[in-house]
Design an enzyme around this catalytic site. Structure first.
Site, short mmCIF file in Angstrom:
data_model
loop_
_atom_site.label_atom_id
_atom_site.label_comp_id
_atom_site.label_asym_id
_atom_site.label_seq_id
_atom_site.Cartn_x
_atom_site.Cartn_y
_atom_site.Cartn_z
CB ALA A 1 -15.08 2.89 -8.24
CB SER B 1 -0.89 -0.04 1.24
OG SER B 1 -1.85 -1.03 1.42
CB ILE B 2 0.29 4.31 -1.75
CG1 ILE B 2 0.64 4.12 -3.12
CG2 ILE B 2 0.95 6.01 -1.54
CD1 ILE B 2 -0.13 4.70 -4.12
CG ASP C 1 -16.92 1.65 5.86
OD1 ASP C 1 -16.86 2.67 5.15
OD2 ASP C 1 -17.59 0.68 5.58
CB VAL C 2 -13.35 6.48 5.04
CG1 VAL C 2 -12.13 6.44 5.67
CG2 VAL C 2 -13.48 6.11 3.62
CE LYS D 1 -7.85 8.76 -6.58
NZ LYS D 1 -7.66 8.62 -5.14
CE1 TYR E 1 -8.02 5.37 -11.21
CE2 TYR E 1 -8.52 7.76 -11.45
CZ TYR E 1 -8.19 6.55 -10.82
OH TYR E 1 -7.76 6.85 -9.39
CB THR F 1 -1.11 -0.79 -4.71
OG1 THR F 1 -2.08 -0.46 -5.36
CG2 THR F 1 0.22 -0.01 -4.41
P1 NAD Z 1 -4.44 -0.29 -1.45
O1 NAD Z 1 -5.57 -1.15 -2.15
O2 NAD Z 1 -3.31 -0.37 -1.03
O3 NAD Z 1 -5.13 0.99 -0.83
C1 NAD Z 1 -6.38 1.41 -0.85
C2 NAD Z 1 -6.94 1.49 0.34
O4 NAD Z 1 -8.29 2.00 0.43
C3 NAD Z 1 -6.87 0.01 1.01
O5 NAD Z 1 -6.24 0.10 2.37
C4 NAD Z 1 -8.73 0.16 1.45
O6 NAD Z 1 -8.76 -0.74 2.55
C5 NAD Z 1 -8.94 1.47 1.31
N1 NAD Z 1 -10.39 1.55 1.62
C6 NAD Z 1 -11.25 1.29 0.47
N2 NAD Z 1 -12.55 1.67 0.77
C7 NAD Z 1 -12.57 2.06 2.01
C8 NAD Z 1 -13.57 2.32 2.92
N3 NAD Z 1 -14.83 2.11 2.69
N4 NAD Z 1 -13.04 2.54 4.40
C9 NAD Z 1 -11.84 2.57 4.54
N5 NAD Z 1 -10.85 2.41 3.62
C10 NAD Z 1 -11.04 1.98 2.52
O7 NAD Z 1 -4.00 0.75 -2.96
P2 NAD Z 1 -3.27 1.88 -3.11
O8 NAD Z 1 -2.40 1.96 -4.60
O9 NAD Z 1 -2.11 2.03 -2.22
O10 NAD Z 1 -4.14 3.31 -3.26
C11 NAD Z 1 -4.00 4.24 -2.19
C12 NAD Z 1 -4.59 5.66 -2.73
O11 NAD Z 1 -3.52 5.91 -3.74
C13 NAD Z 1 -5.73 5.52 -3.23
O12 NAD Z 1 -6.42 6.82 -3.31
C14 NAD Z 1 -5.50 5.55 -4.68
O13 NAD Z 1 -6.49 6.03 -5.88
C15 NAD Z 1 -4.37 6.22 -5.00
N6 NAD Z 1 -3.32 6.10 -6.18
C16 NAD Z 1 -2.96 4.90 -6.56
C17 NAD Z 1 -2.07 4.67 -7.58
C18 NAD Z 1 -1.69 3.30 -8.03
O14 NAD Z 1 -1.28 3.20 -9.20
N7 NAD Z 1 -1.70 2.21 -6.99
C19 NAD Z 1 -1.89 5.81 -8.34
C20 NAD Z 1 -2.23 7.07 -8.05
C21 NAD Z 1 -2.89 7.18 -6.75
O1 0WE Z 2 -6.84 4.78 -7.97
C1 0WE Z 2 -6.69 3.77 -8.40
C2 0WE Z 2 -7.33 2.44 -8.37
C3 0WE Z 2 -8.32 2.63 -7.32
C4 0WE Z 2 -9.39 1.45 -7.36
C5 0WE Z 2 -9.29 0.28 -7.42
C6 0WE Z 2 -10.09 -0.91 -7.72
C7 0WE Z 2 -9.71 -2.25 -8.04
C8 0WE Z 2 -10.71 -3.04 -7.23
C9 0WE Z 2 -10.57 1.59 -7.00
N1 0WE Z 2 -11.55 0.84 -7.10
C10 0WE Z 2 -11.44 -0.66 -7.31
N2 0WE Z 2 -12.34 -1.49 -7.05
C11 0WE Z 2 -12.13 -2.60 -7.29
O2 0WE Z 2 -13.21 -3.44 -7.12
N3 0WE Z 2 -5.53 3.98 -9.29
C12 0WE Z 2 -4.77 5.10 -9.43
C13 0WE Z 2 -4.89 2.70 -9.95
C14 0WE Z 2 -5.37 2.49 -11.33
O3 0WE Z 2 -6.64 2.07 -11.42
C15 0WE Z 2 -7.04 1.95 -12.65
C16 0WE Z 2 -5.95 2.67 -13.55
C17 0WE Z 2 -5.04 3.09 -12.38
C18 0WE Z 2 -3.68 3.54 -12.86
C19 0WE Z 2 -8.17 1.60 -13.37
C20 0WE Z 2 -8.08 1.86 -14.91
C21 0WE Z 2 -7.32 2.66 -15.49
C22 0WE Z 2 -6.10 2.89 -14.66
#
Ligand code: NAD
Ligand code: 0WE
Length: 256
Positions: A96, A19-20, A65-66, A163, A156, A194
């Site tokens: 989503a 996780s980030i 749970d947010v 976002k 996306y 992640t």
């Molecule tokens: P991750 O799955 O590790 O983290 C997502 C987190 O959201 C999880 O810990 C999950 O438990 C939490 N979450 C979802 N629904 C929730 C709820 N109802 N209540 C509380 N927590 C909830 O994945 P990540 O990639 O580390 O994502 C962290 C953030 O970084 C997100 O906002 C994502 O959009 C953003 N982000 C990710 C990427 C990428 O490529 N991975 C790029 C840019 C931004």
């Molecule tokens: O913010 C995200 C992903 C967030 C996310 C991921 C999931 C997967 C599982 C939100 N909801 C869900 N729901 C699920 O059921 N990112 C920035 C990573 C991401 O996701 C993509 C991307 C990138 C980058 C989806 C489509 C295209 C590009």
């Protein structure tokens, strides 16, 4: 002495070691911050305990749970009891419904739109509202966003719209909370492998496209998101608020 020594904070969004939020929590911890962790639900409890307890067996780890105001209120009530005042919050949460990230955007259901915005954008407002009274000496709130807020990234979909809302919420919160020395900023990360990214069709192709097109010719690594978040949390960023900082190898500047 780290640059966050004496600062206390709350971290939302650790699911596992990839996780980030975990990369940022480690960076904040190494810089001297004391942290409270939250996790989404029972499913993630053991994971988050294993990680967070590496910072000490007495680390406070709370369910949240947010989408539930009472969960958020309870987290800050307990953080307030533990720390007195706080100065850091990390919002690293997004969701989503899976089907909304698969088809066309035009097919997004009312319910998928609502859930995506509730979890991924409104939660920042609810968290900021509860955190602010504890930020008696100012503070820094950092949220994670993605380029799909600004330009169309196929698939996306509703997450991009959520976002865009998160980034607008960041600006309005920065305006409201600025007089109290509370700063609110987003980090717009390039793609990182992640849990939230895995299973997204074409994700590894996306990593290759970033590598090819970004000026730095590589993808971002989680440690770099930790370093940027540490800067934003530090007094070095005292005049930065309401911003979206791209940490993406420069990908966002390209027109072609
Ligand atoms: P991750 O799955 O590790 O983290 C997502 C987190 O959201 C999880 O810990 C999950 O438990 C939490 N979450 C979802 N629904 C929730 C709820 N109802 N209540 C509380 N927590 C909830 O994945 P990540 O990639 O580390 O994502 C962290 C953030 O970084 C997100 O906002 C994502 O959009 C953003 N982000 C990710 C990427 C990428 O490529 N991975 C790029 C840019 C931004
Ligand atoms: O913010 C995200 C992903 C967030 C996310 C991921 C999931 C997967 C599982 C939100 N909801 C869900 N729901 C699920 O059921 N990112 C920035 C990573 C991401 O996701 C993509 C991307 C990138 C980058 C989806 C489509 C295209 C590009």
């Amino acid at each position: 002495m780290g640059i966050l020594t004496g600062k206390c904070g709350v971290v939302f969004g650790v699911a596992n070691k990839r996780s980030i939020a975990w990369a940022i929590a480690q960076a904040w911890h190494q810089a001297g911050a004391r942290l409270v962790f939250t996790y989404q639900g029972e499913r993630l409890k053991d994971n988050v305990h294993q990680l967070a307890e590496t910072f000490g067996a007495d680390t406070l780890i709370l369910p949240c749970d947010v989408t539930r105001d009472e969960d958020i209120q309870s987290v800050f009530a307990q953080a307030g009891q533990a720390f007195g005042s706080i100065s850091l919050v990390l919002h690293s949460v997004a969701f989503a419904p899976r089907e909304a990230l698969e088809g066309d955007f035009v097919s997004t259901s009312r319910e998928a739109f609502r859930v995506a915005h509730d979890v991924s954008a409104y939660s920042l407002v609810a968290i900021a509202r509860e955190a602010a009274p504890l930020m008696t000496d100012g503070g820094s709130i950092v949220a994670m966003t993605y380029y799909g807020a600004e330009k169309v990234v196929p698939k996306y979909n509703v997450m991009g719209v959520a976002k865009a809302s998160l980034e607008a919420c960041t600006r309005y919160l920065a305006y409201d909370l600025g007089p109290r020395k509370i700063r609110v900023n987003c980090i717009s990360a390039g793609p990182v492998n992640t849990l939230a990214a895995r299973g997204i069709a074409g994700f590894s192709e996306m990593l290759k496209i970033y590598e090819a097109r970004a000026p730095l010719k590589r993808n971002v690594v989680p440690e770099e998101l930790g370093a940027t978040a540490t800067f934003l949390a530090s007094d070095g960023a005292a005049a930065i608020t309401g911003q979206v900082l791209y940490v993406d190898g420069g990908y966002q500047i390209m027109g072609m």
